[in-house]
Design a protein around this motif. Structure first.
Motif, mmCIF file in Angstrom:
data_model
loop_
_atom_site.group_PDB
_atom_site.id
_atom_site.type_symbol
_atom_site.label_atom_id
_atom_site.label_comp_id
_atom_site.label_asym_id
_atom_site.label_seq_id
_atom_site.Cartn_x
_atom_site.Cartn_y
_atom_site.Cartn_z
ATOM 1 N N SER A 146 0.829 -1.208 0.000
ATOM 2 C CA SER A 146 0.000 0.000 0.000
ATOM 3 C C SER A 146 0.863 1.257 0.000
ATOM 4 O O SER A 146 0.600 2.200 -0.744
ATOM 5 C CB SER A 146 -0.923 0.004 1.217
ATOM 6 N N LEU A 147 1.879 1.272 0.829
ATOM 7 C CA LEU A 147 2.748 2.440 0.915
ATOM 8 C C LEU A 147 3.560 2.649 -0.358
ATOM 9 O O LEU A 147 3.899 3.783 -0.695
ATOM 10 C CB LEU A 147 3.674 2.320 2.127
ATOM 11 N N SER A 148 3.863 1.569 -1.069
ATOM 12 C CA SER A 148 4.617 1.703 -2.319
ATOM 13 C C SER A 148 3.701 2.032 -3.498
ATOM 14 O O SER A 148 4.179 2.256 -4.603
ATOM 15 C CB SER A 148 5.401 0.422 -2.610
ATOM 16 N N GLY A 149 2.394 2.032 -3.269
ATOM 17 C CA GLY A 149 1.453 2.413 -4.312
ATOM 18 C C GLY A 149 1.030 1.290 -5.226
ATOM 19 O O GLY A 149 0.355 1.518 -6.224
ATOM 20 N N VAL A 150 1.393 0.065 -4.916
ATOM 21 C CA VAL A 150 1.054 -1.072 -5.777
ATOM 22 C C VAL A 150 -0.428 -1.402 -5.700
ATOM 23 O O VAL A 150 -1.076 -1.625 -6.715
ATOM 24 C CB VAL A 150 1.913 -2.308 -5.414
ATOM 25 N N ILE A 151 -0.997 -1.436 -4.493
ATOM 26 C CA ILE A 151 -2.400 -1.835 -4.360
ATOM 27 C C ILE A 151 -3.297 -0.729 -3.814
ATOM 28 O O ILE A 151 -4.464 -0.958 -3.536
ATOM 29 C CB ILE A 151 -2.556 -3.099 -3.486
ATOM 30 N N GLY A 152 -2.788 0.454 -3.643
ATOM 31 C CA GLY A 152 -3.617 1.565 -3.186
ATOM 32 C C GLY A 152 -3.874 1.536 -1.691
ATOM 33 O O GLY A 152 -3.277 0.765 -0.938
ATOM 34 N N LEU A 153 -4.796 2.376 -1.268
ATOM 35 C CA LEU A 153 -5.078 2.522 0.156
ATOM 36 C C LEU A 153 -5.748 1.302 0.777
ATOM 37 O O LEU A 153 -5.744 1.149 1.995
ATOM 38 C CB LEU A 153 -5.939 3.761 0.395
ATOM 39 N N TRP A 154 -6.340 0.441 -0.035
ATOM 40 C CA TRP A 154 -6.980 -0.756 0.517
ATOM 41 C C TRP A 154 -5.971 -1.663 1.211
ATOM 42 O O TRP A 154 -6.341 -2.469 2.066
ATOM 43 C CB TRP A 154 -7.705 -1.544 -0.575
ATOM 44 N N GLY A 155 -4.718 -1.532 0.896
ATOM 45 C CA GLY A 155 -3.690 -2.339 1.542
ATOM 46 C C GLY A 155 -3.496 -2.000 3.000
ATOM 47 O O GLY A 155 -2.931 -2.782 3.757
ATOM 48 N N LEU A 156 -3.981 -0.834 3.414
ATOM 49 C CA LEU A 156 -3.855 -0.465 4.822
ATOM 50 C C LEU A 156 -4.728 -1.338 5.721
ATOM 51 O O LEU A 156 -4.617 -1.276 6.939
ATOM 52 C CB LEU A 156 -4.175 1.011 5.020
ATOM 53 N N ILE A 157 -5.583 -2.152 5.122
ATOM 54 C CA ILE A 157 -6.346 -3.130 5.900
ATOM 55 C C ILE A 157 -5.380 -4.123 6.562
ATOM 56 O O ILE A 157 -5.754 -4.850 7.484
ATOM 57 C CB ILE A 157 -7.398 -3.843 5.020
ATOM 58 N N GLY A 158 -4.130 -4.128 6.116
ATOM 59 C CA GLY A 158 -3.099 -4.976 6.719
ATOM 60 C C GLY A 158 -2.825 -4.634 8.168
ATOM 61 O O GLY A 158 -2.192 -5.411 8.883
ATOM 62 N N VAL A 159 -3.308 -3.494 8.631
ATOM 63 C CA VAL A 159 -3.146 -3.122 10.040
ATOM 64 C C VAL A 159 -3.902 -4.109 10.932
ATOM 65 O O VAL A 159 -3.459 -4.416 12.034
ATOM 66 C CB VAL A 159 -3.647 -1.675 10.263
ATOM 67 N N VAL A 160 -5.011 -4.635 10.442
ATOM 68 C CA VAL A 160 -5.829 -5.561 11.243
ATOM 69 C C VAL A 160 -5.079 -6.864 11.531
ATOM 70 O O VAL A 160 -4.930 -7.245 12.703
ATOM 71 C CB VAL A 160 -7.195 -5.818 10.577
ATOM 72 N N PRO A 161 -4.581 -7.601 10.509
ATOM 73 C CA PRO A 161 -3.843 -8.818 10.852
ATOM 74 C C PRO A 161 -2.546 -8.531 11.608
ATOM 75 O O PRO A 161 -2.137 -9.323 12.460
ATOM 76 C CB PRO A 161 -3.562 -9.484 9.504
ATOM 77 N N LEU A 162 -1.923 -7.393 11.336
ATOM 78 C CA LEU A 162 -0.712 -7.034 12.065
ATOM 79 C C LEU A 162 -1.025 -6.846 13.552
ATOM 80 O O LEU A 162 -0.325 -7.378 14.416
ATOM 81 C CB LEU A 162 -0.097 -5.761 11.484
ATOM 82 N N ALA A 163 -2.081 -6.115 13.863
ATOM 83 C CA ALA A 163 -2.453 -5.875 15.263
ATOM 84 C C ALA A 163 -2.863 -7.161 15.971
ATOM 85 O O ALA A 163 -2.471 -7.399 17.115
ATOM 86 C CB ALA A 163 -3.575 -4.853 15.340
ATOM 87 N N THR A 164 -3.645 -8.005 15.290
ATOM 88 C CA THR A 164 -4.068 -9.254 15.933
ATOM 89 C C THR A 164 -2.880 -10.186 16.151
ATOM 90 O O THR A 164 -2.866 -10.953 17.110
ATOM 91 C CB THR A 164 -5.167 -9.972 15.122
ATOM 92 N N GLY A 165 -1.888 -10.111 15.281
ATOM 93 C CA GLY A 165 -0.685 -10.918 15.476
ATOM 94 C C GLY A 165 0.173 -10.409 16.616
ATOM 95 O O GLY A 165 0.695 -11.178 17.422
ATOM 96 N N VAL A 166 0.320 -9.106 16.705
ATOM 97 C CA VAL A 166 1.146 -8.511 17.754
ATOM 98 C C VAL A 166 0.508 -8.713 19.132
ATOM 99 O O VAL A 166 1.192 -9.069 20.091
ATOM 100 C CB VAL A 166 1.372 -7.004 17.474
ATOM 101 N N PHE A 167 -0.794 -8.516 19.229
ATOM 102 C CA PHE A 167 -1.474 -8.637 20.523
ATOM 103 C C PHE A 167 -1.914 -10.057 20.845
ATOM 104 O O PHE A 167 -2.421 -10.319 21.937
ATOM 105 C CB PHE A 167 -2.674 -7.693 20.579
ATOM 106 N N ARG A 168 -1.745 -10.989 19.894
ATOM 107 C CA ARG A 168 -2.087 -12.402 20.076
ATOM 108 C C ARG A 168 -3.553 -12.617 20.437
ATOM 109 O O ARG A 168 -3.898 -13.564 21.143
ATOM 110 C CB ARG A 168 -1.189 -13.059 21.123
ATOM 111 N N PHE A 169 -4.421 -11.728 19.974
ATOM 112 C CA PHE A 169 -5.844 -11.861 20.238
ATOM 113 C C PHE A 169 -6.624 -11.464 18.994
ATOM 114 O O PHE A 169 -6.417 -10.403 18.431
ATOM 115 C CB PHE A 169 -6.286 -10.971 21.399
#
Length: 62
Positions: free
Chosen positions: A24-47
């Motif tokens: 998303s930040l490199s512009g390949v898939i646009g702003l929809w790639g920021l949905i990656g925050v959800v799996p990142l957060a669930t992985g970091v918090f283990r919940f």
């Protein structure tokens, strides 16, 4: 919040989240790639809030 995301699940979530955010930040898939925050957060918090609703727990039993 009791952890319900196991080690392999956690690793895959963090990797997928970082890849989506990077694309998303490199512009390949646009702003929809920021949905990656959800799996990142669930992985970091283990919940994952959806797991209790679905009756899933990937953590090893103690």
């Amino acid at each position: 919040m009791k952890s319900n995301v196991g080690t392999l699940d956690r690793s895959l979530r963090i990797a997928a989240g970082l890849v989506l955010i990077g694309l998303s930040l490199s512009g390949v898939i646009g702003l929809w790639g920021l949905i990656g925050v959800v799996p990142l957060a669930t992985g970091v918090f283990r919940f994952c809030p959806a797991y209790p609703l679905l009756g899933i727990n990937t953590c090893k039993k103690s």
